[in-house]
Scaffold this motif. Structure first.
Motif, PDB file in Angstrom:
ATOM      1  N   LYS A 184      -5.303  12.292  15.899  1.00 25.99           N
ATOM      2  CA  LYS A 184      -5.118  13.628  15.341  1.00 25.99           C
ATOM      3  C   LYS A 184      -5.071  14.634  16.491  1.00 25.99           C
ATOM      4  CE  LYS A 184      -5.410  12.155  11.087  1.00 25.99           C
ATOM      5  NZ  LYS A 184      -4.204  12.119  10.207  1.00 25.99           N
TER       6      LYS A 184
ATOM      7  N   GLU B  35       0.822  -1.214   0.000  1.00 21.95           N
ATOM      8  CA  GLU B  35       0.000   0.000   0.000  1.00 21.95           C
ATOM      9  C   GLU B  35       0.859   1.269   0.000  1.00 21.95           C
ATOM     10  OE1 GLU B  35      -3.142   0.469  -0.411  1.00 21.95           O
ATOM     11  OE2 GLU B  35      -3.706  -1.636  -0.487  1.00 21.95           O
TER      12      GLU B  35
ATOM     13  N   ASP C 141     -11.606   9.902   5.752  1.00 20.48           N
ATOM     14  CA  ASP C 141     -11.346   9.043   4.599  1.00 20.48           C
ATOM     15  C   ASP C 141     -10.074   8.218   4.813  1.00 20.48           C
ATOM     16  OD1 ASP C 141     -13.590  10.006   3.348  1.00 20.48           O
ATOM     17  OD2 ASP C 141     -12.513  11.418   2.056  1.00 20.48           O
ATOM     18  N   GLN C 142      -9.086   8.819   5.462  1.00 16.78           N
ATOM     19  CA  GLN C 142      -7.848   8.093   5.761  1.00 16.78           C
ATOM     20  C   GLN C 142      -8.140   6.878   6.639  1.00 16.78           C
ATOM     21  OE1 GLN C 142      -5.066  10.333   8.143  1.00 16.78           O
ATOM     22  NE2 GLN C 142      -3.360   8.965   7.714  1.00 16.78           N
TER      23      GLN C 142
ATOM     24  N   GLU D 273      -6.599   5.987  14.696  1.00 16.79           N
ATOM     25  CA  GLU D 273      -5.850   7.054  14.027  1.00 16.79           C
ATOM     26  C   GLU D 273      -5.975   8.310  14.882  1.00 16.79           C
ATOM     27  OE1 GLU D 273      -3.316   8.520  11.057  1.00 16.79           O
ATOM     28  OE2 GLU D 273      -3.932   6.485  11.613  1.00 16.79           O
TER      29      GLU D 273
ATOM     30  N   ALA E  60     -10.823  14.516   4.974  1.00 14.71           N
ATOM     31  CA  ALA E  60      -9.628  13.745   4.619  1.00 14.71           C
ATOM     32  C   ALA E  60      -9.184  12.852   5.767  1.00 14.71           C
ATOM     33  CB  ALA E  60      -8.502  14.693   4.216  1.00 14.71           C
ATOM     34  N   ASP E  61      -9.355  13.321   7.012  1.00 13.22           N
ATOM     35  CA  ASP E  61      -8.991  12.513   8.178  1.00 13.22           C
ATOM     36  C   ASP E  61      -9.868  11.267   8.247  1.00 13.22           C
ATOM     37  OD1 ASP E  61      -7.175  14.529   8.935  1.00 13.22           O
ATOM     38  OD2 ASP E  61      -8.729  15.585  10.066  1.00 13.22           O
TER      39      ASP E  61
ATOM     40  N   GLY F 272      -9.965   4.189   4.757  1.00 17.31           N
ATOM     41  CA  GLY F 272      -9.057   3.460   3.879  1.00 17.31           C
ATOM     42  C   GLY F 272      -8.328   2.354   4.617  1.00 17.31           C
ATOM     43  N   TYR F 273      -7.854   2.654   5.819  1.00 15.48           N
ATOM     44  CA  TYR F 273      -7.194   1.629   6.635  1.00 15.48           C
ATOM     45  C   TYR F 273      -8.171   0.501   6.963  1.00 15.48           C
ATOM     46  CZ  TYR F 273      -3.545   5.170   7.500  1.00 15.48           C
ATOM     47  OH  TYR F 273      -2.548   6.097   7.363  1.00 15.48           O
TER      48      TYR F 273
ATOM     49  N   PRO G 281      -1.337   2.855   9.689  1.00 13.90           N
ATOM     50  CA  PRO G 281      -2.163   3.401  10.760  1.00 13.90           C
ATOM     51  C   PRO G 281      -1.303   3.748  11.971  1.00 13.90           C
ATOM     52  CG  PRO G 281      -3.011   1.293   9.937  1.00 13.90           C
ATOM     53  CD  PRO G 281      -1.654   1.457   9.377  1.00 13.90           C
TER      54      PRO G 281
ATOM     55  N   ARG H 143       1.695   3.246   3.469  1.00 16.73           N
ATOM     56  CA  ARG H 143       0.627   3.746   4.341  1.00 16.73           C
ATOM     57  C   ARG H 143       0.594   2.940   5.631  1.00 16.73           C
ATOM     58  NH1 ARG H 143      -3.814   2.165   2.099  1.00 16.73           N
ATOM     59  NH2 ARG H 143      -5.204   3.529   3.251  1.00 16.73           N
TER      60      ARG H 143
END
Length: 230
Positions: free
Chosen positions: A96, A75, A107-108, A94, A104-105, A111-112, A80, A78
């Protein structure tokens, strides 16, 4: 597979921050020689460490494992922030350093979640649960989609307890870390499988809409025009 830290949760709760940061930095520089380890990343790690030690110490965990900076196979690097293997579950966290989040946070994190659910062989038999942890926020815990939540760091214990039953952890850490990556079949393989094993019925909606009749009439018009031209 590549990661910066992996151990029992109990061992993590006993480690000192300075010792842990030194180990994280050493593993990062060894595993990612082309990437610069900046002050922002170190601050994020320290922030994550502080909140995890406080909240995990409140949980009644019989066992389980914690993994930092695990690189998802195939990937593009990428990774986590944190993974927890507890009972028959995989928690993706994740972190922050924010009091709110951007699309975007989210969606990230999604994705994981998608990659570990669909492609990671050892995770296929686990219940996968994901959380976006906002360390500058308080009193926030919201399930946005099934098994994907937004939470403040002070709600991490409540987030975990919601899903934990007290059962023993059934996942072997070494096997999970070395798991095969099993991507979905490519389009050609999928098409071959469909036509070999699953005959496709005539499209009833197209037939009922009169599309085939219309095509036949167009063929007649085309033949007439070509004949008139001769």
């Amino acid at each position: 597979m590549t990661h910066c830290y992996a151990d029992k949760i109990g061992a993590f709760l006993q480690v000192q921050e300075e010792q842990w940061l030194t180990q994280m930095s050493s593993e990062f520089e060894s595993n990612f020689p082309g990437l610069e380890l900046g002050d922002l990343q170190k601050r994020a790690w320290a922030d994550c460490f502080k909140h995890l030690q406080v909240e995990l110490s409140k949980c009644t965990l019989s066992d389980g494992y914690i993994i930092f900076e695990y690189v998802l196979p195939m990937e593009g690097g990428r990774r986590p922030d944190v993974l927890l293997l507890i009972e028959n579950k995989l928690f993706i966290l994740e972190f922050k350093m924010k009091d709110g989040y951007q699309r975007a946070d989210y969606d990230q994190l999604c994705g994981y979640y998608r990659d570990l659910c669909n492609y990671h062989h050892e995770s296929a038999k686990l219940e996968v649960i994901a959380g976006l942890v906002l360390t500058q926020s308080t009193s926030k815990l919201a399930e946005i989609e099934s098994d994907i939540s937004i939470l403040s760091s002070d709600k991490l214990r409540a987030f975990l307890d919601k899903h934990l039953t007290g059962a023993p952890t059934c996942t072997d850490l070494k096997s999970w870390l070395e798991s095969a990556y099993v991507p979905l079949p490519n389009l050609v393989d999928a098409a071959v499988e469909i036509f070999n094993d699953n005959p496709i019925d005539e499209l009833k909606s197209a037939k009922s809409a009169g599309i085939y009749d219309a095509l036949n009439e167009l063929d007649k018009v085309t033949e007439w025009v070509e004949g008139a031209g001769n």
